[in-house]
Design a protein around this motif. Structure first.
Motif, short mmCIF file in Angstrom:
data_model
loop_
_atom_site.label_atom_id
_atom_site.label_comp_id
_atom_site.label_asym_id
_atom_site.label_seq_id
_atom_site.Cartn_x
_atom_site.Cartn_y
_atom_site.Cartn_z
N LEU A 83 0.83 -1.20 0.00
CA LEU A 83 0.00 0.00 0.00
C LEU A 83 0.87 1.26 0.00
O LEU A 83 1.99 1.25 0.49
CB LEU A 83 -0.91 0.01 1.23
N TYR A 120 -7.67 4.01 2.39
CA TYR A 120 -8.19 2.85 1.66
C TYR A 120 -9.53 2.44 2.24
O TYR A 120 -9.79 2.62 3.44
CB TYR A 120 -7.22 1.66 1.76
N TYR A 156 -12.19 -0.93 2.30
CA TYR A 156 -12.26 -2.36 2.03
C TYR A 156 -13.69 -2.87 2.20
O TYR A 156 -14.36 -2.51 3.17
CB TYR A 156 -11.36 -3.13 2.99
#
Length: 176
Positions: A4, A10, A12
């Protein structure tokens, strides 16, 4: 997750599927932000997945990992069969696979690639049509089905391994 980018947010979600190919709805998104870190030199792996007739293959999963599996990165091909992976420099084994519900194509053999800093490397994959279908049932001595068993076979004429998993009835369909 590995590979990453530093200081990056991020999101998910998880989608599950069963042996019959039924997909669940996505889970609630989990959000995370990575810490700041040293800049990693990267290269770009790009290409197109096609069938043997030259038609694009959408939804193929392209996966890249070094031999020690210390890092893995993957993506799916778009509707035009194209994909792009931006990954740290190094040597990777790259594979292209399809979900087991796609019944008329066989995945190409994995390839090894090396990427240097800033390099853009094109690697296309060609999925061949199924030449042979091997089917069967795996049962215990008492006759009950063996579920989730992995069956593998090597097709000499296509020079690759094929793999299938038994369903709740113990049956499998191996495409070569």
């Amino acid at each position: 997750d590995t590979g990453l980018a530093a200081s990056t947010a991020y999101s998910y979600t998880v989608v599950a599927y069963d042996n019959a190919g039924n997909y669940s709805g996505p889970s609630v998104a989990a959000l995370a932000t990575t810490l700041a870190g040293p800049e990693v030199q990267k290269g770009t792996l790009t290409g197109v997945a096609k069938d043997s007739a030259g038609n694009p293959v959408a939804g193929a999963f392209i996966d890249a990992h070094p031999s020690d599996y210390s890092f893995t990165k993957g993506t799916e091909t778009a509707s035009d069969g194209k994909y792009t992976l931006v990954i740290p420099i190094g040597t990777y084994q790259v594979s292209a696979t399809l979900h087991s519900t796609v019944s008329d194509l066989v995945s190409p053999a994995p390839v090894n690639v090396s990427l240097s800093a800033g390099q853009v490397l094109q690697k296309d994959f060609v999925f061949s049509k199924v030449n042979k279908v091997l089917t069967g049932t795996v049962k215990r001595q008492d006759g009950s089905a063996v579920t989730d068993a992995v069956i593998s076979a090597f097709g000499k004429d296509v020079n690759r391994w094929a793999e299938a998993q038994t369903n709740t009835n113990g049956t499998y369909r191996l495409l070569l």
